[in-house]
Design a protein around this motif. Sequence first.
Motif, PDB file in Angstrom:
ATOM      1  N   THR A   2       0.828  -1.197   0.000  1.00 43.76           N
ATOM      2  CA  THR A   2       0.000   0.000   0.000  1.00 43.76           C
ATOM      3  C   THR A   2       0.870   1.258   0.000  1.00 43.76           C
ATOM      4  N   ILE A   3       0.248   2.378  -0.385  1.00 37.66           N
ATOM      5  CA  ILE A   3       0.945   3.669  -0.341  1.00 37.66           C
ATOM      6  C   ILE A   3       1.371   3.979   1.091  1.00 37.66           C
ATOM      7  N   THR A   4       0.493   3.645   2.038  1.00 39.68           N
ATOM      8  CA  THR A   4       0.799   3.909   3.455  1.00 39.68           C
ATOM      9  C   THR A   4       2.054   3.166   3.894  1.00 39.68           C
ATOM     10  N   GLN A   5       2.167   1.911   3.495  1.00 41.71           N
ATOM     11  CA  GLN A   5       3.367   1.137   3.850  1.00 41.71           C
ATOM     12  C   GLN A   5       4.623   1.793   3.278  1.00 41.71           C
ATOM     13  N   LEU A   6       4.532   2.251   2.046  1.00 40.50           N
ATOM     14  CA  LEU A   6       5.690   2.898   1.422  1.00 40.50           C
ATOM     15  C   LEU A   6       6.036   4.209   2.130  1.00 40.50           C
ATOM     16  N   GLN A   7       5.016   4.932   2.585  1.00 33.83           N
ATOM     17  CA  GLN A   7       5.267   6.165   3.342  1.00 33.83           C
ATOM     18  C   GLN A   7       5.984   5.862   4.653  1.00 33.83           C
ATOM     19  N   TYR A   8       5.603   4.757   5.297  1.00 38.98           N
ATOM     20  CA  TYR A   8       6.266   4.366   6.544  1.00 38.98           C
ATOM     21  C   TYR A   8       7.731   3.983   6.280  1.00 38.98           C
ATOM     22  N   VAL A   9       7.968   3.307   5.176  1.00 33.17           N
ATOM     23  CA  VAL A   9       9.336   2.925   4.814  1.00 33.17           C
ATOM     24  C   VAL A   9      10.189   4.180   4.605  1.00 33.17           C
ATOM     25  N   LEU A  10       9.641   5.165   3.920  1.00 36.91           N
ATOM     26  CA  LEU A  10      10.371   6.413   3.677  1.00 36.91           C
ATOM     27  C   LEU A  10      10.669   7.136   4.986  1.00 36.91           C
ATOM     28  N   ALA A  11       9.732   7.087   5.917  1.00 31.66           N
ATOM     29  CA  ALA A  11       9.937   7.748   7.211  1.00 31.66           C
ATOM     30  C   ALA A  11      11.075   7.092   7.989  1.00 31.66           C
ATOM     31  N   VAL A  12      11.095   5.762   8.027  1.00 31.91           N
ATOM     32  CA  VAL A  12      12.164   5.066   8.746  1.00 31.91           C
ATOM     33  C   VAL A  12      13.506   5.283   8.052  1.00 31.91           C
ATOM     34  N   ALA A  13      13.500   5.292   6.725  1.00 30.01           N
ATOM     35  CA  ALA A  13      14.738   5.542   5.984  1.00 30.01           C
ATOM     36  C   ALA A  13      15.298   6.926   6.302  1.00 30.01           C
ATOM     37  N   GLU A  14      14.405   7.890   6.498  1.00 29.53           N
ATOM     38  CA  GLU A  14      14.854   9.253   6.784  1.00 29.53           C
ATOM     39  C   GLU A  14      15.367   9.402   8.210  1.00 29.53           C
ATOM     40  N   TYR A  15      14.591   8.894   9.179  1.00 29.78           N
ATOM     41  CA  TYR A  15      14.914   9.135  10.588  1.00 29.78           C
ATOM     42  C   TYR A  15      15.775   8.039  11.209  1.00 29.78           C
ATOM     43  N   GLN A  16      15.914   6.907  10.494  1.00 30.74           N
ATOM     44  CA  GLN A  16      16.755   5.789  10.948  1.00 30.74           C
ATOM     45  C   GLN A  16      16.375   5.326  12.358  1.00 30.74           C
ATOM     46  N   ASN A  17      15.092   5.431  12.646  1.00 29.77           N
ATOM     47  CA  ASN A  17      14.595   5.063  13.971  1.00 29.77           C
ATOM     48  C   ASN A  17      13.090   4.820  13.860  1.00 29.77           C
ATOM     49  N   PHE A  18      12.628   3.640  14.301  1.00 31.23           N
ATOM     50  CA  PHE A  18      11.223   3.299  14.168  1.00 31.23           C
ATOM     51  C   PHE A  18      10.338   4.183  15.045  1.00 31.23           C
ATOM     52  N   THR A  19      10.779   4.460  16.247  1.00 29.20           N
ATOM     53  CA  THR A  19       9.966   5.256  17.168  1.00 29.20           C
ATOM     54  C   THR A  19       9.784   6.676  16.645  1.00 29.20           C
ATOM     55  N   LEU A  20      10.883   7.291  16.199  1.00 31.48           N
ATOM     56  CA  LEU A  20      10.809   8.658  15.690  1.00 31.48           C
ATOM     57  C   LEU A  20      10.015   8.706  14.386  1.00 31.48           C
ATOM     58  N   ALA A  21      10.187   7.706  13.532  1.00 29.34           N
ATOM     59  CA  ALA A  21       9.444   7.645  12.272  1.00 29.34           C
ATOM     60  C   ALA A  21       7.945   7.546  12.533  1.00 29.34           C
TER      61      ALA A  21
END
Length: 311
Positions: A2-21
């Motif tokens: 889903t688009i939402t899953q891809l958005q979550y992947v981009l967030a983790v890639a940017e912040y390098q942290n699941f909690t912050l993402a």
Amino acid sequence: MTITQLQYVLAVAEYQNFTLAAEKSFVTQPTLSMQIQKLEDELDILIFDRSKKPIQLTEVGKKIVDQARNIVNESGRIKDIVDQQKGFIGGEFKLGIIPTIMPTLLPMFLNNFIRKYPKVNLKIEELSTEAIIQKIQEGHLDAAIAATPLHNENIKERVLYYEPFVAYIPENHRLHKNKKVDATDLNIDDILLLEDGHCFRDGVINLCKNVKAYQDDHFQLESGSFETMIKLANEGLGMTLLPYLHTMDLKENEKQSLRFFNEPNPAREVSLIYHKSELKIHIIEALQDAISGIIRGAIAFQNVEIISPVR
């Protein structure tokens, strides 16, 4: 997927942290982790190497992130298409402006723009050109106002105006008696420069065409603001160059130290820049119209030579 899953992947890639993402995505950390895990299971690969701190992308993960960014950007086109069809100009719009343009240009157009387009939620950030390019490519800025050309294949440029360089030469300087100046009159050794990171500084160095002398100079005086450079020049520490719009707010006695260049006037090209995907292009065009309409009356110079902002 889903688009939402891809958005979550981009967030983790940017912040390098699941909690912050998760925090930046406005969801709980378990929800974000579960959706990314589902995507990894579906693809039968690992996008992130969770054993490293901070979290790192795997080799295949890097390729997935590049493609995910394209997909998320393209999905935004659907809302753009609908908004344009309805003639709706509104929603959040993130705009970056470089420091040497923001204090003079922003007050000229901001009130008129928000009055004409009250449904646009404009978020403005002052950033260096380098930070602007990175944020546009990562999708964290919709557009920016910067000196161009930047020669970046991922970024489109719409020229707003050409802003001449103006010399500020105090009474005690060797060039003060000149009614006008040429680039050949300049000596980088006695020009006060903005600190490193400002593209206007690079434009001045390019104009002087004397980088070796600058690098070998035993005395360097740099500042983060034009106001400080003017004060230092008044103290006998050299001359400086200013963008034309900045000279309009000088005190009358300071204007006596301004000297224009012989034609063609060296100038910087100021443009509205945005990602080649052209998301929110209807708002970009509205911004361009608002700025161009106001700036035409402020800058009447025609015969100019564009000085590159890229060293």
